[in-house]
Write an enzyme that holds these catalytic residues in place. Sequence first.
Site, PDB file in Angstrom:
ATOM      1  N   LYS A  37       1.419  11.972 -32.208  1.00 41.13           N
ATOM      2  CA  LYS A  37       2.598  11.104 -32.251  1.00 41.13           C
ATOM      3  C   LYS A  37       3.331  11.371 -33.551  1.00 41.13           C
ATOM      4  O   LYS A  37       2.754  11.272 -34.633  1.00 41.13           O
ATOM      5  CB  LYS A  37       2.174   9.637 -32.165  1.00 41.13           C
ATOM      6  CG  LYS A  37       3.301   8.621 -32.462  1.00 41.13           C
ATOM      7  CD  LYS A  37       2.832   7.164 -32.323  1.00 41.13           C
ATOM      8  CE  LYS A  37       3.905   6.186 -32.780  1.00 41.13           C
ATOM      9  NZ  LYS A  37       3.476   4.770 -32.703  1.00 41.13           N
ATOM     10  N   LYS A  45      11.061  -4.728 -35.997  1.00 38.49           N
ATOM     11  CA  LYS A  45       9.877  -5.254 -36.692  1.00 38.49           C
ATOM     12  C   LYS A  45      10.306  -6.180 -37.825  1.00 38.49           C
ATOM     13  O   LYS A  45      11.412  -6.031 -38.359  1.00 38.49           O
ATOM     14  CB  LYS A  45       9.093  -4.087 -37.311  1.00 38.49           C
ATOM     15  CG  LYS A  45       8.318  -3.236 -36.319  1.00 38.49           C
ATOM     16  CD  LYS A  45       7.519  -2.172 -37.044  1.00 38.49           C
ATOM     17  CE  LYS A  45       6.769  -1.276 -36.062  1.00 38.49           C
ATOM     18  NZ  LYS A  45       5.708  -1.960 -35.316  1.00 38.49           N
ATOM     19  N   ARG A  92       3.900   5.532 -27.043  1.00 41.88           N
ATOM     20  CA  ARG A  92       3.489   5.941 -25.692  1.00 41.88           C
ATOM     21  C   ARG A  92       4.638   6.620 -24.947  1.00 41.88           C
ATOM     22  O   ARG A  92       4.418   7.434 -24.059  1.00 41.88           O
ATOM     23  CB  ARG A  92       2.945   4.716 -24.930  1.00 41.88           C
ATOM     24  CG  ARG A  92       3.929   3.611 -24.736  1.00 41.88           C
ATOM     25  CD  ARG A  92       3.276   2.260 -24.429  1.00 41.88           C
ATOM     26  NE  ARG A  92       2.744   1.616 -25.633  1.00 41.88           N
ATOM     27  CZ  ARG A  92       2.125   0.455 -25.650  1.00 41.88           C
ATOM     28  NH1 ARG A  92       1.915  -0.211 -24.522  1.00 41.88           N
ATOM     29  NH2 ARG A  92       1.681  -0.059 -26.777  1.00 41.88           N
TER      30      ARG A  92
HETATM   31  N1  BES Z   1       3.504   2.184 -34.873  1.00 43.90           N
HETATM   32  C1  BES Z   1       3.191   0.942 -34.286  1.00 43.90           C
HETATM   33  C2  BES Z   1       1.692   0.592 -34.404  1.00 43.90           C
HETATM   34  C3  BES Z   1       1.155   0.334 -35.769  1.00 43.90           C
HETATM   35  C4  BES Z   1       1.050  -0.945 -36.250  1.00 43.90           C
HETATM   36  C5  BES Z   1       0.671   1.362 -36.538  1.00 43.90           C
HETATM   37  C6  BES Z   1       0.506  -1.172 -37.491  1.00 43.90           C
HETATM   38  C7  BES Z   1       0.123   1.142 -37.783  1.00 43.90           C
HETATM   39  C8  BES Z   1       0.037  -0.134 -38.250  1.00 43.90           C
HETATM   40  C9  BES Z   1       3.549   0.966 -32.809  1.00 43.90           C
HETATM   41  O1  BES Z   1       4.631   1.730 -32.462  1.00 43.90           O
HETATM   42  C10 BES Z   1       3.883  -0.442 -32.426  1.00 43.90           C
HETATM   43  O2  BES Z   1       4.830  -0.945 -32.925  1.00 43.90           O
HETATM   44  N2  BES Z   1       3.061  -1.019 -31.560  1.00 43.90           N
HETATM   45  C11 BES Z   1       3.258  -2.348 -31.135  1.00 43.90           C
HETATM   46  C12 BES Z   1       3.038  -2.390 -29.646  1.00 43.90           C
HETATM   47  C13 BES Z   1       3.454  -3.688 -29.003  1.00 43.90           C
HETATM   48  C14 BES Z   1       4.958  -3.821 -29.054  1.00 43.90           C
HETATM   49  C15 BES Z   1       2.953  -3.688 -27.586  1.00 43.90           C
HETATM   50  C16 BES Z   1       2.244  -3.229 -31.855  1.00 43.90           C
HETATM   51  O3  BES Z   1       1.121  -2.802 -32.077  1.00 43.90           O
HETATM   52  O4  BES Z   1       2.613  -4.330 -32.230  1.00 43.90           O
HETATM   53 ZN    ZN Z   2       5.070   3.303 -33.709  1.00 43.95          ZN
HETATM   54 MN    MN Z   3       6.453   0.670 -32.637  1.00 45.81          MN
END
Ligand code: BES
Ligand code: ZN
Ligand code: MN
Length: 502
Positions: free
Chosen positions: A276, A288, A362
């Site tokens: 990724k 975020k 994803r």
């Molecule tokens: N890159 C983030 C995941 C992440 C979170 C990596 C904290 C490292 C530290 C990913 O793209 C993301 O934002 N995932 C979301 C998914 C949710 C929206 C289903 C998450 O984990 O909150």
């Molecule tokens: Zn991400």
């Molecule tokens: Mn994300």
Amino acid sequence: MKKLINISLSEIKISELTKLKSEALIVTFYESKKISDITDIFDKKSKGVIKKLISRNELSGSLGNKVYLPNLNGTNSEKVYFLGCGKKDKEMSEQEFLSLSEKIASAAIQSNVKNVHIYLPALAIKGRTEDWNFKILARTLEASCYKYFFKGKKAQSKNILSKVTLLKNVDKKGLTTFNKALKIGHVIGVGMNTSRELANTPANICTPTFLASQAKKLSKSFPIIKTKILGEKEMKKIGMDCLLSVGNGSAQESKFIIMQYSGAAKTKKPNIIVGKGITFDTGGISIKPSPAMDEMKYDMTGSASVVGTMRAIAEIKPKSNIIGVIASAENMPSSTATKPGDVVKTLSGQTVEILNTDAEGRLVLCDALTYVERFNPANVIDIATLTGACVVALGHEATGMLSNDQTLADNILESGYASCDRAWQLPLWDSYQDALDSRYADIANIGGRAGAITAACFLSRFAKKYNWAHLDIAGTAYGGKIGKKSSGRPVPLLTEYLLSQK
Ligand code: BES
Ligand code: ZN
Ligand code: MN
């Protein structure tokens, strides 16, 4: 990333240790009730200094016990460090040896000289042969010398350590096997540093285009790797709309990078690693919160680990075929960004309802997983900072691992133990799949409670044609005890795994 230090191995008799002229000599030795044979030599030459330290309970040989002696009488080295490695009859675990290696490396750096000698006794690690120790130690020495330099920060001091000589009472045959292990460990350290340097680089510099140029640069240094880059136009042409939807809001062009290492006949099925490469993840329209958003520059660590692993592979040159793939985009909000509720078509033909633009990893990976079908892979492993949920489940210790093939899963778990870069398996049961049902498309990009698992369920829909495993490195890529710095993981696990595949 260049090698930071030179590491070599020399044969020595312990009686010669005091005669050795070194800028800094690090002596590791076992804990014992009586004085050990190694410490005894230094004690005799110094007329009792060591026994005095033992009687004061300062020098014990217990695991990690460290004593620094400048100008030890009767010893030709300028600085001497004694480092304990625990009881001889107690087998060490892999993790204990890694932490001992870290202590050795930190003493070597602390000594603040260019040339360091390290004496190692025969350390028994449960289930490992002795060359394993050299692999881990060499990697730790190289990795410990890495410092991130950025032009904005002044007055940073560089490590001056440039040459490490390991000393061991060993015969010619031992030298050959240990040297081989040293070399492998060393380049794994270089691979980790390569990955860390990319991951630490801020997102205004490390864009998808920058990642592509770094991949190109690697194949220039190592022509055994052939690199191909697809830009947005090429991706559009073949139907990678899902990957492209992530970069819709960004001024940076999305890139798809293919790095092919050919170490065996074309007929041999390749192992493929897919990273990724979100060079910054704002969340997109599902934006975020501000605190710690800077950490989302690490959202390309999966791809950095692919580059670092390919770097190590290029030097080790195993007789196998390995392909590194990177799916890269920047996830930004803007008037052209993908919106919650948008439906896109993937390269596989399945449609996706994007309910949350922050579940973007994803969306780039699914098209990459479809793309790699063309290589008829033996196994495919994707590596991604995919979910915060994985950090909740496993913290910063273990990488989350899910797979559609238990043999592959078991191999990855073992590679994790063997490289002190551990993964832990989570279930990929069918009963989790309904969480991704969508009203408007074949599949939704979020759903359900077990976030790390449902994310893997999403990916599994695109990995049906081959053996596949997913590594969620959201917790192990950076953070935890090491702080806001890239860890270099899972380069050790990936390299170990790839080398184990004959
Ligand atoms: N890159 C983030 C995941 C992440 C979170 C990596 C904290 C490292 C530290 C990913 O793209 C993301 O934002 N995932 C979301 C998914 C949710 C929206 C289903 C998450 O984990 O909150
Ligand atoms: Zn991400
Ligand atoms: Mn994300």
